[in-house]
Design a protein around this motif. Structure first.
Motif, mmCIF file in Angstrom:
data_model
loop_
_atom_site.group_PDB
_atom_site.id
_atom_site.type_symbol
_atom_site.label_atom_id
_atom_site.label_comp_id
_atom_site.label_asym_id
_atom_site.label_seq_id
_atom_site.Cartn_x
_atom_site.Cartn_y
_atom_site.Cartn_z
ATOM 1 N N PHE A 3 -27.004 85.444 -31.954
ATOM 2 C CA PHE A 3 -28.344 85.477 -32.661
ATOM 3 C C PHE A 3 -29.000 86.632 -31.731
ATOM 4 O O PHE A 3 -28.695 87.278 -31.040
ATOM 5 C CB PHE A 3 -29.058 84.227 -32.427
ATOM 6 N N ARG A 4 -30.248 86.931 -32.206
ATOM 7 C CA ARG A 4 -30.881 88.050 -31.800
ATOM 8 C C ARG A 4 -32.534 87.745 -31.294
ATOM 9 O O ARG A 4 -33.227 86.792 -31.815
ATOM 10 C CB ARG A 4 -31.217 89.117 -32.896
ATOM 11 N N ILE A 5 -32.835 88.166 -30.154
ATOM 12 C CA ILE A 5 -33.999 88.124 -29.631
ATOM 13 C C ILE A 5 -34.847 89.572 -29.765
ATOM 14 O O ILE A 5 -34.178 90.505 -29.245
ATOM 15 C CB ILE A 5 -34.037 87.510 -28.170
ATOM 16 N N HIS A 6 -35.834 89.497 -30.543
ATOM 17 C CA HIS A 6 -36.329 90.707 -30.994
ATOM 18 C C HIS A 6 -37.936 90.581 -30.443
ATOM 19 O O HIS A 6 -38.509 89.811 -30.911
ATOM 20 C CB HIS A 6 -36.263 91.082 -32.160
ATOM 21 N N GLY A 31 -37.631 100.457 -26.571
ATOM 22 C CA GLY A 31 -36.720 101.242 -27.615
ATOM 23 C C GLY A 31 -35.409 100.722 -27.371
ATOM 24 O O GLY A 31 -34.442 101.054 -28.008
ATOM 25 N N GLY A 32 -35.205 100.161 -26.460
ATOM 26 C CA GLY A 32 -33.855 99.483 -25.932
ATOM 27 C C GLY A 32 -33.377 98.532 -26.429
ATOM 28 O O GLY A 32 -34.137 97.622 -26.984
ATOM 29 N N ARG A 33 -31.928 98.411 -26.557
ATOM 30 C CA ARG A 33 -31.109 97.101 -26.971
ATOM 31 C C ARG A 33 -30.013 96.766 -26.156
ATOM 32 O O ARG A 33 -29.417 97.828 -25.767
ATOM 33 C CB ARG A 33 -30.812 97.135 -28.481
ATOM 34 N N THR A 34 -29.725 95.606 -25.940
ATOM 35 C CA THR A 34 -28.500 95.388 -25.140
ATOM 36 C C THR A 34 -28.126 93.815 -25.613
ATOM 37 O O THR A 34 -28.502 93.229 -26.552
ATOM 38 C CB THR A 34 -28.791 95.334 -23.498
ATOM 39 N N ALA A 35 -27.232 93.298 -25.068
ATOM 40 C CA ALA A 35 -26.569 92.063 -25.204
ATOM 41 C C ALA A 35 -26.205 91.422 -24.127
ATOM 42 O O ALA A 35 -25.645 92.107 -22.920
ATOM 43 C CB ALA A 35 -25.635 92.077 -26.471
ATOM 44 N N VAL A 82 -25.763 87.163 -26.993
ATOM 45 C CA VAL A 82 -27.202 87.413 -27.501
ATOM 46 C C VAL A 82 -27.557 88.528 -27.355
ATOM 47 O O VAL A 82 -27.837 89.173 -26.478
ATOM 48 C CB VAL A 82 -27.887 86.228 -26.583
ATOM 49 N N ALA A 83 -28.266 89.091 -28.437
ATOM 50 C CA ALA A 83 -28.814 90.312 -28.845
ATOM 51 C C ALA A 83 -30.126 90.443 -28.169
ATOM 52 O O ALA A 83 -30.714 89.489 -28.569
ATOM 53 C CB ALA A 83 -28.605 90.991 -30.019
ATOM 54 N N PHE A 84 -30.652 91.314 -27.441
ATOM 55 C CA PHE A 84 -31.891 91.549 -27.132
ATOM 56 C C PHE A 84 -32.436 92.933 -27.244
ATOM 57 O O PHE A 84 -31.723 94.146 -27.047
ATOM 58 C CB PHE A 84 -32.016 91.077 -25.287
ATOM 59 N N LEU A 100 -35.359 89.815 -19.952
ATOM 60 C CA LEU A 100 -35.044 88.616 -20.789
ATOM 61 C C LEU A 100 -34.959 87.545 -19.569
ATOM 62 O O LEU A 100 -33.969 87.910 -18.612
ATOM 63 C CB LEU A 100 -33.831 88.720 -21.587
ATOM 64 N N TRP A 101 -35.247 86.597 -19.587
ATOM 65 C CA TRP A 101 -34.990 85.275 -18.677
ATOM 66 C C TRP A 101 -34.244 83.978 -19.327
ATOM 67 O O TRP A 101 -34.642 83.863 -20.535
ATOM 68 C CB TRP A 101 -36.324 84.883 -18.153
ATOM 69 N N VAL A 102 -33.290 83.664 -18.859
ATOM 70 C CA VAL A 102 -32.512 82.475 -19.398
ATOM 71 C C VAL A 102 -32.599 81.530 -18.530
ATOM 72 O O VAL A 102 -31.971 81.646 -17.264
ATOM 73 C CB VAL A 102 -30.976 83.016 -19.795
#
Length: 281
Positions: free
Chosen positions: A273-276, A237-241, A204-206, A224-226
């Protein structure tokens, strides 16, 4: 923007049973307390007399705890991370009593027979508020860690293991573990390494694009909480998965390690999928 498709079913976070104990006598004269649990998916209020314990059922997630005395004065405020059945919450003594503090054996110390070792780590930098954190296990100082620091410790034999994390002498985070696993990592901060580094599951992309928003200047550190658990903190500006198991999950984005929800949604995860969240695309 949070890109989530919400199905008609609801992701339930099951209740687990635990104990809340009034330990106000450890800080001097004991007093009757009222414990208010809120901020997760529940709101619970329970009275606990001095020196007593009471049963409590909570969902597996992070809750805000407010403790007041009989006159309504605030005694302490903290966050509890409910991980499993048989959790334990000790309230009423928010500051460590004065006096010499013994430290638990750490790295380089030969563990006793059958001892379980875990790693303590400070991930507050991923919240955007790097702080020094004091980890206490069963009331004994196990490590004082700066942002990004880690320490391996051997756990005492008692169960459950109660872990408190204090900043500036006051407890900010607490949880308990009945069955600790050899080599697992216990973190204070917005990133839980064992969850963020999971090698199995669906990616899951964040993405955090709050740096592109006019307010607040510079953007926000997001977490990001799951399923009620903080997994990974991300700078503007960051991104991770991260990887999650196939199935229905509850996703939330919050600023730092707070109970404020910026967005919330659920998805039956069967593909990447992506969470943005933020501005721009």
């Amino acid at each position: 923007m949070l890109l989530l498709a919400a199905p008609a079913v609801r992701a339930e976070i099951p209740l687990v049973n635990g104990t809340v104990a009034n330990r106000s006598g450890s800080c001097g004269e004991g007093r009757d307390l009222v414990v208010q649990v809120s901020g997760g998916s529940q709101s619970v209020r329970i009275a606990v007399p001095s020196g007593a314990e009471a049963g409590l059922g909570l969902s597996r997630e992070v809750h805000r705890i407010l403790v007041t005395d009989a006159a309504g004065a605030l005694v302490e405020e903290t966050l509890i991370w409910v991980r499993e059945e048989g959790f334990r919450l000790e309230v009423g003594c928010p500051r460590r009593p004065p006096g010499p503090a013994a430290e638990m054996p750490g790295e380089g110390t030969a563990p006793g027979k059958g001892a379980v070792r875990v790693t303590l780590t400070n991930t507050t930098a991923s919240c955007g508020r790097p702080e020094e954190a004091e980890f206490r296990i069963q009331g004994t100082v196990a490590a004082t860690l700066g942002p990004g620091e880690s320490r391996q410790v051997a756990l005492p034999a008692e169960r459950p293991i109660v872990v408190d994390v204090a900043v500036g002498g006051r407890r900010q985070w607490t949880f308990s573990v009945a069955r600790p696993r050899e080599g697992e990592t216990w973190a204070y901060g917005c990133t839980q390494p064992d969850l963020a580094r999971a090698s199995e599951g669906i990616p899951v992309a964040f993405e955090n694009t709050t740096d592109q928003c006019p307010e607040p200047a510079g953007g926000l550190h997001l977490t990001l909480w799951v399923d009620g658990q903080p997994v990974v903190g991300l700078a503007p500006g960051g991104r991770t998965a991260v990887r999650v198991a196939p199935g229905l999950h509850q996703f939330e984005v919050r600023p730092g390690l707070t109970m404020e929800r910026l967005v919330r949604g659920q998805r039956d995860v069967q593909a990447t999928f992506r969470i943005h969240y933020g501005c721009g695309r």
